[in-house]
Scaffold this motif. Structure first.
Motif, PDB file in Angstrom:
ATOM      1  N   TYR A   6       0.832  -1.208   0.000  1.00  0.00           N
ATOM      2  CA  TYR A   6       0.000   0.000   0.000  1.00  0.00           C
ATOM      3  C   TYR A   6       0.865   1.256   0.000  1.00  0.00           C
ATOM      4  N   LEU A   7       1.903   1.285   0.830  1.00  0.00           N
ATOM      5  CA  LEU A   7       2.761   2.467   0.924  1.00  0.00           C
ATOM      6  C   LEU A   7       3.553   2.703  -0.358  1.00  0.00           C
ATOM      7  N   ILE A   8       4.013   1.630  -0.984  1.00  0.00           N
ATOM      8  CA  ILE A   8       4.717   1.757  -2.266  1.00  0.00           C
ATOM      9  C   ILE A   8       3.781   2.380  -3.302  1.00  0.00           C
ATOM     10  N   GLN A   9       2.544   1.892  -3.318  1.00  0.00           N
ATOM     11  CA  GLN A   9       1.540   2.371  -4.275  1.00  0.00           C
ATOM     12  C   GLN A   9       1.233   3.853  -4.059  1.00  0.00           C
ATOM     13  N   THR A  11       3.111   6.223  -2.242  1.00  0.00           N
ATOM     14  CA  THR A  11       4.232   7.171  -2.184  1.00  0.00           C
ATOM     15  C   THR A  11       5.194   7.069  -3.357  1.00  0.00           C
ATOM     16  N   GLN A  12       5.156   5.930  -4.078  1.00  0.00           N
ATOM     17  CA  GLN A  12       6.088   5.688  -5.189  1.00  0.00           C
ATOM     18  C   GLN A  12       7.548   5.664  -4.721  1.00  0.00           C
ATOM     19  N   LEU A  13       7.775   5.373  -3.455  1.00  0.00           N
ATOM     20  CA  LEU A  13       9.137   5.253  -2.923  1.00  0.00           C
ATOM     21  C   LEU A  13       9.574   3.798  -2.974  1.00  0.00           C
ATOM     22  N   LYS A  16      12.709  -0.759   0.002  1.00  0.00           N
ATOM     23  CA  LYS A  16      13.744  -0.768   1.048  1.00  0.00           C
ATOM     24  C   LYS A  16      13.651   0.492   1.906  1.00  0.00           C
ATOM     25  N   SER A  17      13.491   1.634   1.253  1.00  0.00           N
ATOM     26  CA  SER A  17      13.373   2.893   2.002  1.00  0.00           C
ATOM     27  C   SER A  17      12.173   2.862   2.935  1.00  0.00           C
ATOM     28  N   ILE A  18      11.045   2.359   2.422  1.00  0.00           N
ATOM     29  CA  ILE A  18       9.821   2.305   3.229  1.00  0.00           C
ATOM     30  C   ILE A  18       9.963   1.309   4.375  1.00  0.00           C
ATOM     31  N   GLU A  19      10.481   0.131   4.082  1.00  0.00           N
ATOM     32  CA  GLU A  19      10.653  -0.894   5.123  1.00  0.00           C
ATOM     33  C   GLU A  19      11.523  -0.394   6.260  1.00  0.00           C
ATOM     34  N   ASN A  20      12.652   0.213   5.902  1.00  0.00           N
ATOM     35  CA  ASN A  20      13.571   0.700   6.936  1.00  0.00           C
ATOM     36  C   ASN A  20      12.971   1.863   7.713  1.00  0.00           C
ATOM     37  N   THR A  21      12.226   2.716   7.038  1.00  0.00           N
ATOM     38  CA  THR A  21      11.579   3.843   7.722  1.00  0.00           C
ATOM     39  C   THR A  21      10.527   3.350   8.706  1.00  0.00           C
ATOM     40  N   ILE A  22       9.733   2.373   8.278  1.00  0.00           N
ATOM     41  CA  ILE A  22       8.711   1.805   9.176  1.00  0.00           C
ATOM     42  C   ILE A  22       9.382   1.168  10.392  1.00  0.00           C
ATOM     43  N   SER A  23      10.486   0.468  10.150  1.00  0.00           N
ATOM     44  CA  SER A  23      11.219  -0.170  11.246  1.00  0.00           C
ATOM     45  C   SER A  23      11.692   0.870  12.258  1.00  0.00           C
ATOM     46  N   GLU A  47      12.266  14.988   5.292  1.00  0.00           N
ATOM     47  CA  GLU A  47      11.172  15.006   6.275  1.00  0.00           C
ATOM     48  C   GLU A  47       9.806  14.891   5.620  1.00  0.00           C
ATOM     49  N   VAL A  48       9.648  15.511   4.452  1.00  0.00           N
ATOM     50  CA  VAL A  48       8.356  15.473   3.751  1.00  0.00           C
ATOM     51  C   VAL A  48       8.025  14.043   3.325  1.00  0.00           C
ATOM     52  N   GLU A  49       8.997  13.352   2.757  1.00  0.00           N
ATOM     53  CA  GLU A  49       8.773  11.976   2.292  1.00  0.00           C
ATOM     54  C   GLU A  49       8.504  11.032   3.460  1.00  0.00           C
ATOM     55  N   ILE A  50       9.233  11.212   4.547  1.00  0.00           N
ATOM     56  CA  ILE A  50       8.994  10.387   5.739  1.00  0.00           C
ATOM     57  C   ILE A  50       7.622  10.704   6.325  1.00  0.00           C
ATOM     58  N   GLY A  51       7.255  11.992   6.295  1.00  0.00           N
ATOM     59  CA  GLY A  51       5.932  12.393   6.772  1.00  0.00           C
ATOM     60  C   GLY A  51       4.812  11.758   5.966  1.00  0.00           C
TER      61      GLY A  51
END
Length: 707
Positions: A6-9, A11-13, A16-23, A47-51
């Motif tokens: 869902y997050l990949i869909q 944010t288009q990020l 790996k970036s999303i998994e590590n950020t969630i962790s 900060e915007v992308e993490i937000g």
């Protein structure tokens, strides 16, 4: 759908970036810490992308929570089939989910429910089948003590059919699409309120109509405010006949007595159930979008205001101006502490201007004043003129400072705790002076909504607004960094990983044990554990510390690396500080490891070049046109200096030194199309404007930006 997918869909990020950020988020890491000190893990997300990851994660979790609640309710009703479970589980949004649940939702006593109790559901099913030849005869079988006539039986059956139609997802979605694409929003004045003085500010909307899809956020919020205040009525409209025809095409398959009843049921369903509900839904969605737009503008303005130019640690004389009650004067030392206060009465009715000039001059000498801050409220222009006529012995800079929110601060618990022995007038004047020295440090003490750098802040979703503004304040505080030995409890509470309770403990520890001498000594503060230290340390500054890195943005976890650099180049760490030429010669690739990559190394070098340097600009003096004292002094064609004091989606407001701010409409900001007002002007920017039009009665001033 899983969270990661869902997050990949959304944010288009990268995954790996999303998994590590969630962790990291699950380990209670903050957005400022992650974006600043975990760049290798996140792929250098800002900060915007993490937000955005945080926002969509919360949306997904709310959806999943609702799915579980609905599945549980369906199971308890013994209506959960494998097909229905599949539909609920795969729903992508709350609207679709609630549509699935609608037929099974426990309802209050409705007309349809009453008809069912009266035994009319079989008749409704027969009408829906459209196979009944003699409907009157069939309906007569359903009359009873509770159903007097054939028409009553048919009406009850239609109520049930209307409810079935209301629960059809395809029909609901058709009306939604029509509302989304072709609906209009219109407003009309309530005749009894047409002459109400308070209603006049909404005069533009006394007879208004436009596309709901295209209405700008500020206009929708204005219309809804006017409605809430009881001045206008608001309607949402679409082509009713076209929608009824489409519904009939979906439902009616034959032309007989049943079709006549279905036409009546369709019209009833549309008028009584479908349109009111879905029009409210459409308006609610439009309001949400308008809220988001307004909150975004508010957040941008707040960020610019908080990161406004500080004058720094100067000795300041601050004046809260006034007429009848006089001007409150306070003197602050370089640390912002109150050292003197008194009143002067230079203006009417007392007119003791000579006495006031002598007093300000003597205070400036006695307390070695370096700058004067004058509040921009009542009597500001007159006070500014008075002060500028004083011949000071030393060069003293004079500034006009925004008072927005100062009264809120002066009456707050924070102000009472800071100045328990002084009244609100003294506290307000102190706040004006401190705002000049450091806007960020002072403004964090005030509820962001009260600062007045947005529009309709009281009309938007308050929970979303608070969350957005708190995020902005946290970002600004951590961008600048905080001197732990001088920062207030309010300022410290926004540092990554600290919060209100630990901030209170830091101040108490500082009061009892004196200043912190190193970052490691911060660990002695009660309840400030390893995790809080990890999150906060890089954003806390200690001036004149033994280790120069303690006054930098280099995180303590990287101290060993900097020591290694220094040792290998046969230098002390202190030799690195500010030595740009030498730092450029260091080959960073030699220090890349599994945990530390080039982004972190480049950040370290930047900090060593300018450790502890405030990223904000310095405050600049400014003067309004002294010939303009009220709105009646304005003439079309005049060119005046001004300061941008508010930014909206439709333009910006400019302080030109009088009570009323002028508006530069977005169309008058540039000769070309302006998509984002913030790309042209910024809050507190000093600009030149041209007067286009003056409406003295409505107190409106139209301006254009002079290029």
């Amino acid at each position: 759908m899983q969270l990661l997918q869902y997050l990949i869909q959304q944010t288009q990020l990268s995954s790996k970036s999303i998994e590590n950020t969630i962790s990291l988020l699950n380990e209670d890491a903050t957005i400022p810490f992650i974006s600043r000190y975990r760049k290798e893990m996140t792929g250098n997300l800002d900060e915007v992308e993490i937000g955005e990851i945080v926002r969509f994660k919360e949306i997904f979790e709310a959806l999943e929570k609702r799915k579980k609640a609905i599945l549980k309710a369906l199971e308890e009703q013994n209506v959960l089939t494998s097909e229905l479970e599949q539909k609920v589980t795969t729903s992508r949004n709350l609207i679709a989910l609630e549509d699935l649940y609608l037929p099974f939702k426990k309802k209050r006593k409705t007309k349809a429910e009453t008809a069912r109790i009266q035994g009319l559901e079989p008749l409704a099913k027969m009408i829906m089948s459209q196979r009944v030849n003699n409907l009157e005869h069939t309906a007569s079988k359903y009359t009873s003590n509770e159903v007097d006539t054939i028409e009553d039986a048919l009406e009850g059956a239609r109520f049930i059919i209307a409810e079935w139609i209301n629960e059809r997802t395809d029909i609901r979605n058709n009306i939604r699409r029509e509302l989304e694409r072709h609906s209009t929003i219109s407003s009309k004045i309530i005749k009894a309120k047409a002459d109400d003085e308070k209603a006049q500010k909404f005069k533009d909307y006394f007879d208004w109509s436009e596309s709901l899809m295209r209405i700008p956020s500020h206009r929708l919020l204005a219309i809804l405010r006017a409605e809430n205040e009881g001045f206008i009525r608001v309607k949402i409209e679409i082509d009713k006949e076209r929608m009824l025809q489409k519904m009939e095409e979906k439902i009616i398959r034959s032309q007989n007595e049943c079709s006549t009843q279905l036409q009546l049921a369709i019209a009833d369903a549309y008028k009584r159930l479908l349109f009111p509900s879905l029009a409210n839904e459409a308006l609610s969605i439009a309001k949400e979008k308008a809220d988001e737009a307004a909150i975004t503008v508010f957040a941008k303005n707040l960020k610019q205001l908080l990161l406004g130019a500080p004058l720094g640690e100067k000795r300041i004389l601050a004046i809260d101006p006034g007429f009848r009650s006089g001007c409150k004067v306070v003197c602050l030392n370089g640390q912002g502490d109150l050292v003197h206060n008194e009143n002067i009465y230079p203006h009417a009715p007392q007119n003791k201007s000579i006495e006031a000039i002598h007093k300000i001059s003597s205070l400036a000498d006695a307390y070695k004043i370096e700058a004067i801050a004058i509040g921009n409220g009542t009597a500001s222009r007159e006070t500014e003129q008075l002060v500028k006529n004083i011949q000071f012995k030393n060069d003293i800079e004079i500034f006009v400072v925004s008072e927005a929110g100062a009264s809120i601060y002066s009456a707050s618990k924070i102000a009472r705790d800071e100045f328990p022995n002084y009244d609100v007038t003294v506290r307000g004047a102190v706040s004006i002076g401190r705002r000049l020295a450091d806007p960020l440090a002072e403004l964090v003490k005030i509820d962001a909504k009260s600062i007045g750098v947005g529009q309709y802040q009281h009309d938007v979703d308050q929970t979303k607004l608070k969350k957005s503004l708190d995020t902005i304040v946290e970002s600004c505080v951590n961008t600048v960094g905080v001197n732990i030995n001088t920062a207030s409890e309010s300022l410290l509470s926004y540092v990554s990983g600290i919060g209100p309770k630990i901030a209170e403990n830091i101040v108490n520890y500082r009061n009892e044990n004196g200043s912190f001498t190193s970052r490691t000594s911060i660990k002695k503060v009660p309840r400030l554990g390893g995790k809080a230290f990890e999150q906060a340390a890089g954003f806390l500054r200690i001036k004149n510390a033994k280790n120069p890195l303690d006054d930098s943005g280099v995180h303590p976890e990287s101290y060993a690396l900097v020591d290694k650099m220094a040792k290998e180049h046969k230098k002390k760490v202190s030799d690195f500080i500010g030595n740009k030429e030498f730092l450029k010669q260091i080959s960073l690739k030699n220090y890349i490891s599994e945990t530390i990559g080039l982004p972190t190394l480049e950040d370290i070098i930047k900090e060593l070049e300018k450790p502890g340097v405030d990223p904000r600009e310095k405050a600049k003096m400014f003067s309004f046109d002294q010939n303009i004292k009220t709105i009646t002094d304005l003439i079309s064609g005049q060119t005046l200096p001004g300061i941008v004091n508010n930014i909206t989606n439709f333009g910006c407001f400019v302080d030109i030194g009088i009570k009323e701010s002028g508006l530069i409409h977005v169309s008058n900001l540039s000769d070309t199309f302006v998509k984002d007002v913030n790309a042209i002007v910024s809050l507190n920017q000093q600009i030149l404007v041209k007067v286009l039009e003056v409406d003295v009665v409505r107190k409106r001033i139209q301006l254009a930006l002079v290029k």
